[in-house]
Motif scaffolding. Structure first.
Motif, PDB file in Angstrom:
ATOM      1  N   SER A 465       0.816  -1.216   0.000  1.00  0.00           N
ATOM      2  CA  SER A 465       0.000   0.000   0.000  1.00  0.00           C
ATOM      3  C   SER A 465       0.847   1.262   0.000  1.00  0.00           C
ATOM      4  N   ALA A 466       2.137   1.134   0.400  1.00  0.00           N
ATOM      5  CA  ALA A 466       3.006   2.311   0.442  1.00  0.00           C
ATOM      6  C   ALA A 466       3.688   2.562  -0.887  1.00  0.00           C
ATOM      7  N   LEU A 467       3.461   1.696  -1.865  1.00  0.00           N
ATOM      8  CA  LEU A 467       4.125   1.834  -3.158  1.00  0.00           C
ATOM      9  C   LEU A 467       3.186   2.504  -4.151  1.00  0.00           C
ATOM     10  N   ALA A 468       3.723   3.479  -4.858  1.00  0.00           N
ATOM     11  CA  ALA A 468       2.885   4.244  -5.788  1.00  0.00           C
ATOM     12  C   ALA A 468       2.843   3.621  -7.175  1.00  0.00           C
ATOM     13  N   GLY A 469       3.769   2.758  -7.488  1.00  0.00           N
ATOM     14  CA  GLY A 469       3.799   2.174  -8.819  1.00  0.00           C
ATOM     15  C   GLY A 469       4.680   0.940  -8.850  1.00  0.00           C
ATOM     16  N   ALA A 470       4.954   0.494 -10.074  1.00  0.00           N
ATOM     17  CA  ALA A 470       5.744  -0.723 -10.217  1.00  0.00           C
ATOM     18  C   ALA A 470       7.224  -0.497  -9.930  1.00  0.00           C
ATOM     19  N   SER A 471       7.666   0.743 -10.007  1.00  0.00           N
ATOM     20  CA  SER A 471       9.071   1.052  -9.751  1.00  0.00           C
ATOM     21  C   SER A 471       9.139   2.318  -8.912  1.00  0.00           C
ATOM     22  N   THR A 472       9.821   2.212  -7.786  1.00  0.00           N
ATOM     23  CA  THR A 472       9.953   3.347  -6.866  1.00  0.00           C
ATOM     24  C   THR A 472      11.429   3.627  -6.621  1.00  0.00           C
ATOM     25  N   PRO A 473      11.875   4.845  -6.853  1.00  0.00           N
ATOM     26  CA  PRO A 473      13.287   5.146  -6.572  1.00  0.00           C
ATOM     27  C   PRO A 473      13.556   5.184  -5.080  1.00  0.00           C
ATOM     28  N   LEU A 474      14.742   4.740  -4.711  1.00  0.00           N
ATOM     29  CA  LEU A 474      15.177   4.796  -3.316  1.00  0.00           C
ATOM     30  C   LEU A 474      16.682   5.008  -3.284  1.00  0.00           C
ATOM     31  N   LEU A 478      24.956   5.230   3.601  1.00  0.00           N
ATOM     32  CA  LEU A 478      25.928   4.565   4.468  1.00  0.00           C
ATOM     33  C   LEU A 478      26.658   5.649   5.256  1.00  0.00           C
ATOM     34  N   THR A 479      26.494   5.651   6.568  1.00  0.00           N
ATOM     35  CA  THR A 479      27.073   6.679   7.423  1.00  0.00           C
ATOM     36  C   THR A 479      28.088   6.054   8.366  1.00  0.00           C
ATOM     37  N   PRO A 480      29.351   6.523   8.347  1.00  0.00           N
ATOM     38  CA  PRO A 480      30.350   6.000   9.294  1.00  0.00           C
ATOM     39  C   PRO A 480      29.981   6.361  10.727  1.00  0.00           C
ATOM     40  N   GLU A 481      30.286   5.463  11.650  1.00  0.00           N
ATOM     41  CA  GLU A 481      30.043   5.697  13.076  1.00  0.00           C
ATOM     42  C   GLU A 481      31.383   5.882  13.790  1.00  0.00           C
ATOM     43  N   PRO A 482      31.466   6.793  14.767  1.00  0.00           N
ATOM     44  CA  PRO A 482      30.361   7.567  15.352  1.00  0.00           C
ATOM     45  C   PRO A 482      29.998   8.816  14.564  1.00  0.00           C
ATOM     46  N   ALA A 483      30.897   9.262  13.640  1.00  0.00           N
ATOM     47  CA  ALA A 483      30.600  10.472  12.866  1.00  0.00           C
ATOM     48  C   ALA A 483      31.325  10.377  11.535  1.00  0.00           C
ATOM     49  N   GLY A 484      30.738  10.988  10.537  1.00  0.00           N
ATOM     50  CA  GLY A 484      31.369  10.985   9.217  1.00  0.00           C
ATOM     51  C   GLY A 484      30.369  11.376   8.155  1.00  0.00           C
ATOM     52  N   GLU A 485      30.892  11.658   6.979  1.00  0.00           N
ATOM     53  CA  GLU A 485      30.049  12.045   5.859  1.00  0.00           C
ATOM     54  C   GLU A 485      29.373  10.807   5.270  1.00  0.00           C
ATOM     55  N   PRO A 486      28.034  10.838   5.108  1.00  0.00           N
ATOM     56  CA  PRO A 486      27.351   9.676   4.527  1.00  0.00           C
ATOM     57  C   PRO A 486      27.664   9.525   3.041  1.00  0.00           C
ATOM     58  N   VAL A 487      27.596   8.279   2.572  1.00  0.00           N
ATOM     59  CA  VAL A 487      27.783   7.951   1.159  1.00  0.00           C
ATOM     60  C   VAL A 487      26.450   7.462   0.626  1.00  0.00           C
ATOM     61  N   ARG A 488      26.049   7.966  -0.537  1.00  0.00           N
ATOM     62  CA  ARG A 488      24.723   7.673  -1.088  1.00  0.00           C
ATOM     63  C   ARG A 488      24.852   6.835  -2.354  1.00  0.00           C
ATOM     64  N   HIS A 489      23.916   5.903  -2.527  1.00  0.00           N
ATOM     65  CA  HIS A 489      23.825   5.133  -3.756  1.00  0.00           C
ATOM     66  C   HIS A 489      22.364   4.984  -4.126  1.00  0.00           C
ATOM     67  N   ASP A 490      21.995   5.450  -5.318  1.00  0.00           N
ATOM     68  CA  ASP A 490      20.599   5.401  -5.767  1.00  0.00           C
ATOM     69  C   ASP A 490      20.280   4.056  -6.421  1.00  0.00           C
ATOM     70  N   SER A 491      19.066   3.607  -6.206  1.00  0.00           N
ATOM     71  CA  SER A 491      18.602   2.354  -6.801  1.00  0.00           C
ATOM     72  C   SER A 491      17.070   2.463  -6.986  1.00  0.00           C
ATOM     73  N   VAL A 492      16.438   1.332  -7.256  1.00  0.00           N
ATOM     74  CA  VAL A 492      14.989   1.295  -7.407  1.00  0.00           C
ATOM     75  C   VAL A 492      14.423   0.092  -6.652  1.00  0.00           C
ATOM     76  N   PHE A 493      13.139   0.202  -6.315  1.00  0.00           N
ATOM     77  CA  PHE A 493      12.404  -0.891  -5.692  1.00  0.00           C
ATOM     78  C   PHE A 493      11.277  -1.282  -6.634  1.00  0.00           C
ATOM     79  N   LEU A 494      11.233  -2.561  -6.991  1.00  0.00           N
ATOM     80  CA  LEU A 494      10.244  -3.050  -7.956  1.00  0.00           C
ATOM     81  C   LEU A 494       9.119  -3.774  -7.236  1.00  0.00           C
ATOM     82  N   ALA A 495       7.893  -3.623  -7.777  1.00  0.00           N
ATOM     83  CA  ALA A 495       6.711  -4.259  -7.211  1.00  0.00           C
ATOM     84  C   ALA A 495       5.791  -4.679  -8.348  1.00  0.00           C
ATOM     85  N   PRO A 496       4.745  -5.479  -8.065  1.00  0.00           N
ATOM     86  CA  PRO A 496       3.805  -5.880  -9.125  1.00  0.00           C
ATOM     87  C   PRO A 496       3.124  -4.669  -9.770  1.00  0.00           C
TER      88      PRO A 496
END
Length: 496
Positions: A465-474, A478-496
């Motif tokens: 119910s939280a998905l708007a379509g067959a493909s949702t970007p996400l 990844l954030t280093p602990e205890p502190a650091g600059e996060p690293v981002r990687h884009d992908s998609v989530f697929l659904a019926p």
């Protein structure tokens, strides 16, 4: 004449007797002429000798310099480790993700070469090119064993005798020894140099390493011992490109024909005043400039593609001018603008260091070099790669949620072990789970060893119910602990 009669054609000058042989056209192929450069002393010869020795020493010593990077990391100062996909250059460590740094370094080298050519002609070819440096070393060995130019020419014309064989064997043995050391040093940049040396001496080196050493040694032996100037003439593309880098204010090796012509031999019985009165110039046609040239050209014929700009002809001509009591620099590094002014008996203009092309090249160096410096200063020490499973594309769970699976690789480019927090962006109701483990949460605690890549298999579960379509970007964060600059990687989530 019958319409089906054969049409007979003849080349101009060909007889009616068709049984005669067709005249042969002249061949466009010129056989190789061996060049025996003569020894010379002078300013540019000293620069070539000392600079070549420094470059050879640097090439030989760099693989053996040590640089402490901590436990478990190679301590070779300069190491291009292809096996572990790491480039170590003193304090700098490059991973495959940093290929753009290598691209930037190549761009800087190319622009630097353009700038050096615009300023001083083919100074790279004449003084620092590896082909020039190793050829110079091989010629020096040849001269030490067989003698100077005249002796080498005479030796090549002699029949095979015991002294002839001894000299040739000694020369080639020295060439092979230098080639072997060169092959070893070239491969030493790709693996630990002391270990490779010990393995080779024990005949216990891996086949790939030993074969690479032999290959590099063979290339050195052939190119510096036999091909020499042919590498510059036929293999290297730079002689054909460098003309576009030059202009009338570039320093190139020039012959002052307005002063040297007409050239004629100098007779001992002839005074210089009488010679000048006959219309002769300063050039006495001794041919020393040709005899010392490593490519065998005559600079008096003007600027040529084959000239590598080493300046040895300048040294040879200055020596002759000093011996006959005439001013030096009949052959010299000069600009075409200055030469034209001198030929017209006008004051030569000052050398123009700043001109459009040098300014453009300089600005390009500053921009690219500055961008590289900033990128190195801000170089991240972490990276994340995400690969979504393709079979199956998604899984419908019994509770009505949709699940996608991802393989995540965390690259810890620092030398210390690190802990990270993995979160998602773009799917507010998503939960994360490690494959093979129970439990799920909105974020995961992961870790990676220093100077290593850790692989995790992650499952992302989202209510349909939280998905708007067959493909949702996400996006995975990844954030280093205890502190650091996060690293981002884009992908998609697929659904019926």
């Amino acid at each position: 004449m019958p319409s089906d009669a054969p049409i007979i054609t003849r080349r101009p000058g060909e007889s009616k007797d068709h049984s005669s042989a067709t005249p042969e056209l002249p061949s466009a192929y010129a056989s190789h002429r061996k060049i025996h450069p003569k020894a010379v002393r002078g300013r540019y010869r000293r620069v070539k000798t000392w600079l070549g020795a420094a470059l050879l020493a640097l090439f030989a010593l760099l693989p053996f310099l040590r640089w402490d990077r901590g436990p478990g990391v190679p301590d070779q100062a300069v190491l291009f480790d292809l096996g572990s996909q790491r480039f170590y250059i003193f304090a700098l460590q490059l991973w495959p993700q940093h290929v753009y740094y290598i691209t930037g370094a190549m761009i800087i080298a190319a622009i630097g070469l353009f700038l050096a050519t615009a300023l001083g002609g083919r100074v790279w070819c004449g003084f620092t090119c590896p082909q020039t440096v190793w050829t110079d070393l091989f010629v020096w060995v040849e001269r030490r064993v067989e003698g100077d130019r005249t002796d080498r020419i005479r030796l090549d014309k002699q029949p095979w005798t015991a002294p002839w064989l001894a000299k040739k064997a000694a020369k080639h043995a020295a060439w092979l020894a230098i080639s072997g050391v060169t092959g070893f040093l070239a491969v030493a940049y790709l693996t630990d140099a002391p270990t490779l040396a010990v393995d080779l001496l024990r005949f216990d080196a891996p086949a790939l390493a030993a074969g690479s050493v032999l290959f590099m040694a063979g290339c050195t032996y052939l190119m510096a011992g036999f091909m020499r100037e042919q590498m510059c003439f036929y293999v290297c593309p730079w002689p054909r490109i460098q003309a576009a880098m030059l202009d009338e204010d570039s320093l190139v090796v020039t012959y002052q024909d307005w002063r040297g012509e007409g050239r004629a031999p100098l007779r001992k019985s002839e005074g210089w005043d009488a010679r000048t009165h006959k219309g002769f110039g300063d050039c006495i046609d001794c041919g020393q400039c040709v005899q010392v040239c490593p490519t065998g050209i005559d600079i008096r014929n003007g600027i040529q593609m084959e000239c590598i700009g080493c300046g040895l002809c300048v040294d040879a001509c200055n020596d002759v001018m000093a011996r006959i009591g005439r001013p030096g620099d009949l052959i010299r590094f000069d600009t075409l603008t200055a030469q034209a002014a001198k030929a017209a008996a006008a004051p030569p203009p000052r050398y123009r260091l700043l001109r459009p092309r040098t300014i453009v090249y300089g600005l390009m160096l500053v921009v690219v070099g500055g961008a590289m410096a900033i990128a190195l200063a801000l170089k991240p020490s972490n990276d994340i790669a995400v690969l979504r499973d393709r079979a199956p594309l998604f899984v419908a769970l019994s509770d009505g949620r949709i699940q996608n699976a991802y393989t995540i690789k965390i690259a810890n480019m620092s030398l210390e072990d690190r802990h990270y927090r993995l979160t998602l962006s773009g799917l507010p109701q998503a939960s994360l789970a490690l494959s093979g483990e129970r439990g799920e949460a909105g974020e995961l605690a992961l870790s990676a060893r220093g100077n290593a890549v850790e692989t995790y298999r992650i499952q992302v579960r989202v209510p349909q119910s939280a998905l708007a379509g067959a493909s949702t970007p996400l996006a995975f964060m990844l954030t280093p602990e205890p502190a650091g600059e996060p690293v981002r990687h884009d992908s998609v989530f697929l659904a019926p």
